[in-house]
Enzyme design. Sequence first.
Site, PDB file in Angstrom:
ATOM      1  N   HIS A  53       0.861  -1.209   0.000  1.00 46.81           N
ATOM      2  CA  HIS A  53       0.000   0.000   0.000  1.00 46.81           C
ATOM      3  C   HIS A  53       0.884   1.240   0.000  1.00 46.81           C
ATOM      4  CE1 HIS A  53      -3.756   2.228   1.616  1.00 46.81           C
ATOM      5  NE2 HIS A  53      -2.854   3.154   1.327  1.00 46.81           N
ATOM      6  N   HIS A 106       1.421   5.411  -1.823  1.00 43.71           N
ATOM      7  CA  HIS A 106       1.015   6.519  -2.700  1.00 43.71           C
ATOM      8  C   HIS A 106       2.271   7.138  -3.308  1.00 43.71           C
ATOM      9  CE1 HIS A 106      -3.081   6.580  -0.961  1.00 43.71           C
ATOM     10  NE2 HIS A 106      -2.442   6.156   0.121  1.00 43.71           N
ATOM     11  N   ARG A 115       1.928   9.388  -5.946  1.00 39.50           N
ATOM     12  CA  ARG A 115       1.493  10.625  -6.624  1.00 39.50           C
ATOM     13  C   ARG A 115       1.874  10.561  -8.103  1.00 39.50           C
ATOM     14  NH1 ARG A 115      -1.531  10.733  -2.246  1.00 39.50           N
ATOM     15  NH2 ARG A 115      -0.621  11.780  -0.439  1.00 39.50           N
ATOM     16  N   ASN A 139      -5.419   6.957  -6.070  1.00 42.02           N
ATOM     17  CA  ASN A 139      -6.161   8.195  -5.772  1.00 42.02           C
ATOM     18  C   ASN A 139      -5.451   9.431  -6.313  1.00 42.02           C
ATOM     19  OD1 ASN A 139      -4.140   7.889  -3.769  1.00 42.02           O
ATOM     20  ND2 ASN A 139      -5.304   9.052  -2.254  1.00 42.02           N
ATOM     21  N   LYS A 169      -9.671  -0.574  -5.504  1.00 42.46           N
ATOM     22  CA  LYS A 169      -9.683   0.112  -4.208  1.00 42.46           C
ATOM     23  C   LYS A 169     -11.038   0.735  -3.956  1.00 42.46           C
ATOM     24  CE  LYS A 169      -7.915   1.798  -0.474  1.00 42.46           C
ATOM     25  NZ  LYS A 169      -6.797   2.638  -0.149  1.00 42.46           N
ATOM     26  N   HIS A 215     -10.426   1.261   2.039  1.00 46.53           N
ATOM     27  CA  HIS A 215     -10.214   2.296   3.063  1.00 46.53           C
ATOM     28  C   HIS A 215     -11.414   2.202   3.990  1.00 46.53           C
ATOM     29  CE1 HIS A 215      -8.736   6.189   4.730  1.00 46.53           C
ATOM     30  NE2 HIS A 215      -9.973   6.153   5.192  1.00 46.53           N
ATOM     31  N   HIS A 228      -4.437  -0.267   6.066  1.00 50.34           N
ATOM     32  CA  HIS A 228      -3.953   0.593   7.165  1.00 50.34           C
ATOM     33  C   HIS A 228      -4.851   0.561   8.396  1.00 50.34           C
ATOM     34  CE1 HIS A 228      -6.867   3.248   5.309  1.00 50.34           C
ATOM     35  NE2 HIS A 228      -6.043   3.778   4.426  1.00 50.34           N
ATOM     36  N   LEU A 266      -4.951   9.410   7.868  1.00 51.52           N
ATOM     37  CA  LEU A 266      -6.233   8.719   8.011  1.00 51.52           C
ATOM     38  C   LEU A 266      -6.065   7.244   7.697  1.00 51.52           C
ATOM     39  CD1 LEU A 266      -8.593  11.371   6.432  1.00 51.52           C
ATOM     40  CD2 LEU A 266      -8.451  10.719   8.834  1.00 51.52           C
ATOM     41  N   ASP A 296       1.485   2.747   3.511  1.00 49.64           N
ATOM     42  CA  ASP A 296       0.636   3.936   3.334  1.00 49.64           C
ATOM     43  C   ASP A 296       1.480   5.205   3.341  1.00 49.64           C
ATOM     44  OD1 ASP A 296      -1.645   5.408   2.836  1.00 49.64           O
ATOM     45  OD2 ASP A 296      -2.265   5.479   4.927  1.00 49.64           O
ATOM     46  N   HIS A 338       2.737  14.671   1.239  1.00 47.51           N
ATOM     47  CA  HIS A 338       2.125  15.971   0.929  1.00 47.51           C
ATOM     48  C   HIS A 338       3.207  17.013   1.178  1.00 47.51           C
ATOM     49  CE1 HIS A 338      -2.104  14.578   0.816  1.00 47.51           C
ATOM     50  NE2 HIS A 338      -1.728  13.725   1.757  1.00 47.51           N
TER      51      HIS A 338
END
Length: 347
Positions: free
Chosen positions: A13, A15, A17, A41, A99, A136, A174, A219, A247, A251
């Site tokens: 899992h 991200h 980007r 996402n 997902k 999620h 997660h 989250l 996860d 950012h």
Amino acid sequence: MTTLEITRPDDWHVHLRDGAALADTAPAMARYFGRAIIMPNLVPPVMNASQALDYKARINAAQADSPRQFEPLMVLYLTDNTTAEDIRAAKQAGVVACKLYPAGATTNSDSGVTDIKKLYPVLQAMQEQGILLLVHGEVTDSHIDIFDREQAFIERTLQPLVSDLPNLKVVLEHITTKDAVEFVSNNPGNVAATITAHHLLYNRNHMLAGGIRPHYYCLPILKRNIHQQALIAAATSGNPQFFLGTDSAPHIQGNKETSCGCAGCYTAYAAIELYAEAFEQAGALDKLEAFASHFGPDFYGLPRNSDTITLSKSPWQVPAQLSLGGQPLIPLCAGETLQWQVKPKLA
Ligand SMILES: NC(=O)N[C@@H](CC(=O)O)C(=O)O
Ligand SMILES: [Zn+2]
Ligand SMILES: [Zn+2]
């Protein structure tokens, strides 16, 4: 123990980007992960086979100059408009999972599913095609307390779903609560969960006591200590239903340190090192290999990696700041000392 050799791990899992960010996130994964489940996402999300293949090509281009490469495993983002035909095309394209983001639950989930019941024909097609469902697991109702949203999702949505689709492989992503640990443990082997390093290392006091620390905000949100203890017990139990998923969710600094900051912790720069920290604190370093490198591929029906990496106990200081596509990024544990590092392996 001062060195630890384990089967090469995978991240189930993460991200990465898109765009300029990939120049930082893809090489970080390529450092030692064999494979990684790439979260879809983006804005707009990865919703069909051709978008997944295009995104995979962008990821691979971004790691082309790395000394070694990891294999991105692609995931579709389920929306109210996903069809069974999309699932069959995804299977052909090598997509391994879909997902489920309840609409509005987390970062970039606005296109997520509003009514899971309407999606049952799609879930049936996934069950037939051997495509996993990644979840999620939080309700989005504004009147449900943020600390109770995972538990409420399990009761209202997930338990009925796994009962209705007993042959679907489901990963509750997660997990953050004792309730999630119990739910997974009490279900058969087609239900599993990923656990992040930060949910093993921290509880909500780390985020909220003595000052608010936005870099711990993710989250599902960090819970109280009893939940952290249940996660540590699950991760170190040797139960194959629990495996590694970082996860890692970067950012830029400006979007975290602001009046309404984004959810997500950046951990990919030192993922296995952070897990080693947590497992050592639990006196369970001998359980790290199976959690990080065996149970994930076993659940996905993929071969375990055949080579190894070596961690050595050699304290080092995490940089105060990294970069995400040329902008400042504050990693989790910025400026702190970590105990473990991965030796560069000679080719
Ligand atoms: N975990 C997070 O807090 N954030 C993730 C989204 C997610 O995994 O829910 C992100 O994309 O930033
Ligand atoms: Zn999530
Ligand atoms: Zn995530």
